[in-house]
Design a protein around this motif. Structure first.
Motif, short mmCIF file in Angstrom:
data_model
loop_
_atom_site.label_atom_id
_atom_site.label_comp_id
_atom_site.label_asym_id
_atom_site.label_seq_id
_atom_site.Cartn_x
_atom_site.Cartn_y
_atom_site.Cartn_z
N ASP A 1 0.82 -1.22 0.00
CA ASP A 1 0.00 0.00 0.00
C ASP A 1 0.85 1.27 0.00
O ASP A 1 0.34 2.38 0.18
CB ASP A 1 -1.00 0.02 1.16
CG ASP A 1 -0.35 -0.14 2.52
OD1 ASP A 1 0.85 0.14 2.65
OD2 ASP A 1 -1.07 -0.54 3.46
N VAL A 2 2.16 1.11 -0.23
CA VAL A 2 3.06 2.25 -0.44
C VAL A 2 3.85 1.97 -1.71
O VAL A 2 4.49 0.93 -1.84
CB VAL A 2 4.03 2.46 0.74
CG1 VAL A 2 5.00 3.59 0.43
CG2 VAL A 2 3.26 2.75 2.02
N TRP A 3 3.79 2.92 -2.64
CA TRP A 3 4.39 2.74 -3.96
C TRP A 3 5.47 3.80 -4.15
O TRP A 3 5.18 4.99 -4.20
CB TRP A 3 3.31 2.86 -5.03
CG TRP A 3 2.16 1.92 -4.77
CD1 TRP A 3 1.07 2.17 -3.98
CD2 TRP A 3 2.02 0.59 -5.25
NE1 TRP A 3 0.26 1.07 -3.95
CE2 TRP A 3 0.81 0.08 -4.72
CE3 TRP A 3 2.79 -0.22 -6.08
CZ2 TRP A 3 0.36 -1.20 -5.00
CZ3 TRP A 3 2.34 -1.51 -6.37
CH2 TRP A 3 1.15 -1.97 -5.83
N LEU A 4 6.71 3.34 -4.23
CA LEU A 4 7.87 4.21 -4.26
C LEU A 4 8.54 4.09 -5.62
O LEU A 4 8.93 2.99 -6.03
CB LEU A 4 8.82 3.77 -3.14
CG LEU A 4 9.99 4.66 -2.77
CD1 LEU A 4 9.52 6.02 -2.28
CD2 LEU A 4 10.82 3.97 -1.68
N PHE A 5 8.67 5.21 -6.32
CA PHE A 5 9.19 5.19 -7.69
C PHE A 5 10.40 6.09 -7.84
O PHE A 5 10.38 7.26 -7.44
CB PHE A 5 8.12 5.67 -8.69
CG PHE A 5 6.94 4.76 -8.81
CD1 PHE A 5 6.92 3.76 -9.77
CD2 PHE A 5 5.85 4.91 -7.97
CE1 PHE A 5 5.82 2.91 -9.90
CE2 PHE A 5 4.74 4.07 -8.08
CZ PHE A 5 4.74 3.07 -9.05
N ASP A 6 11.45 5.55 -8.45
CA ASP A 6 12.50 6.40 -8.99
C ASP A 6 11.86 7.20 -10.13
O ASP A 6 10.80 6.83 -10.65
CB ASP A 6 13.64 5.51 -9.51
CG ASP A 6 14.70 6.29 -10.24
OD1 ASP A 6 15.16 7.31 -9.70
OD2 ASP A 6 15.06 5.90 -11.37
N LEU A 7 12.53 8.27 -10.53
CA LEU A 7 11.98 9.13 -11.59
C LEU A 7 12.62 8.85 -12.95
O LEU A 7 12.01 8.23 -13.83
CB LEU A 7 12.16 10.60 -11.21
CG LEU A 7 11.73 11.63 -12.25
CD1 LEU A 7 10.23 11.56 -12.51
CD2 LEU A 7 12.15 13.03 -11.82
N ASP A 8 13.86 9.30 -13.11
CA ASP A 8 14.50 9.27 -14.43
C ASP A 8 14.80 7.84 -14.88
O ASP A 8 15.35 7.03 -14.13
CB ASP A 8 15.79 10.09 -14.40
CG ASP A 8 15.50 11.57 -14.22
OD1 ASP A 8 14.72 12.12 -15.02
OD2 ASP A 8 16.02 12.18 -13.26
#
Length: 220
Positions: free
Chosen positions: A9-16
């Motif tokens: 229920d926690v979604w952590l994304f790098d960007l580039d």
């Protein structure tokens, strides 16, 4: 088979190179401008400046880390190099937007870039409204991925439960500290299927279909 992410229920994304494909070539423009800056700061020929740039990246997690430590470069001066880069090569991805929208819980960006760059790219991709917060290099006190301290500061800042968190990254080495903390890790990009790293939970060439096909926690 679709990935079982029913515990997340926690979604952590790098960007580039994660929320847009590396094949866009955008990070090549970033790298070229970075090399020009290292040439200016050090006076080295371009090939030697590029080698030093990569050395600092390997040793400090960021080229900026080496430039700060050994050349007294101010972070603001360095980050300003990229604030006017053209974003034309980055295309809006409606399937990715749709896939992100279906994710239950909180969504965060975790990037080694600065906040201005992150917000600018997210707005261009029309994804900025989907994220609760951007955790950028200034947020975690210049302890960049893969430094475990940056992960600890991010977790403490937002009260995250690592076991209920999925972290999506194009850089394999940045996934190890996340795995060590108990996160589900997802390597993204054309190189992902070839990864044999034991700390990578899932691998996908393209983010949107992976998210669209994943099994998610049911919401009321």
């Amino acid at each position: 088979m679709s990935a079982d992410l029913t515990h997340i229920d926690v979604w952590l994304f790098d960007l580039d190179n994660t929320l847009y494909p590396a094949e866009s070539g955008f990070m090549g423009d970033v790298e070229r401008r970075m090399t020009e800056f290292v040439v200016k700061v050090t006076g080295l020929p371009r090939d030697e400046a590029f080698a030093l740039q990569k050395k600092y990246l390997a040793e400090h997690g960021l080229t900026l880390g080496g430039l700060m430590k050994h050349h007294g470069v101010a972070p603001e001066e360095f980050h300003a190099l990229f604030h006017d880069l053209s974003l034309d090569v980055l295309a809006h991805d409606q399937p990715l937007l749709d896939a992100l929208e279906r994710l239950p819980g909180k969504r965060y960006i975790f990037t080694n870039a600065d906040g201005f760059h992150a917000e600018r790219v997210l707005a261009h991709l029309k994804l900025d409204h989907l994220f609760d917060e951007v955790f950028h290099v200034h947020s975690f006190g210049f302890a960049p991925k893969p430094d475990p301290l940056g992960f600890t500061r991010m977790i403490e800042a937002h009260g995250l439960d690592p076991v209920a968190t999925a972290f999506f990254e194009d850089s394999e080495r940045n996934l190890k500290p996340a795995h060590d903390l108990g996160m589900t890790t997802v390597l993204v990009g054309a190189h992902a299927p070839a990864s044999a790293a034991p700390f990578v939970t899932h691998r996908t060439e393209k983010l949107a279909p992976f998210l669209a096909g994943a099994r998610l926690k049911e919401t009321a």
